[in-house]
Design a protein around this motif. Sequence first.
Motif: not given
Length: 275
Positions: A123-148
């Motif tokens: 679970e740690m391997t999948l979380d760090v090396m895969a799922h963490s990408l989704v969580y970073w993108v979710q938060e950056l988009v939610k906070e309106n930090l990602f550019m068009h």
Amino acid sequence: MAQKANEKLWAIILGASSGFGGAVAVKLAEDGYNIFGVHLDRQATMHNVDRIVNDIKSNGSEAVFFNVNAADAEKRTEVIDEIKDIAGGKPIIKVLMHSLAFGTLKPFIRHNEEQPITKAQMEMTLDVMAHSLVYWVQELVKENLFMHKGRIFAMTSSGSKAVIPYYGAVSAAKASLESHVRQLSTELGEMEIAVNSIMAGVTDTPALRKIPGNVPMIEVAKKKNPRNRLTTPGDIAKVISVLCRDGGEWISGGVINADGGEDSVNYVGQGDKVI
């Protein structure tokens, strides 16, 4: 001209202190981007971080680095809060690179005295090396930090579709990462954000050196590669630099082989026999 156009833009590099992440951070700084670097290092390897930060600043770019676990939810929020303070309410992130190489290298089935991988390690391997990408993108988009028309790059490997000894959990993570890339590409289409997996050839990095049997793996890769050499972090940095140019946003949702043709070769008959 391109460098001047990028001078107010920022890139976030997850895994910025060595290997692919470090090389991309420096190359994007050459292209004019300011760099947020997220890394996890102890004192023994902080000299690498200092070197990368100095290289970024020598190109006239800003470097803001965070020595935290990128897969920790609380630390991720703390980093994004600091980015929000710098952003001042504007979307400033043009590039996100996911290059986290921290996973468990163990067999699935016990052989002799070797201990198999545990549920927690998987679970740690999948979380760090895969799922963490989704969580970073979710938060950056939610906070309106990602550019068009932004860019997201995730480092995968041929291990996502091939068997490598002790690589089972990482292989699962890479396959999952590629799936996340396809999904994110679809869901971020309305923002014209390009999301791609970058499949590098075998590269002599600290992460590779942790894989059991890495020496013969390197020798086989040299024989397979039509260029008769390994991929380098600099090769990958140049590819990502090209994909960040105007028009690159139309390339999205796939796996981009950046290996000099290595993955398409299925023999090692040339040269000396590999033992």
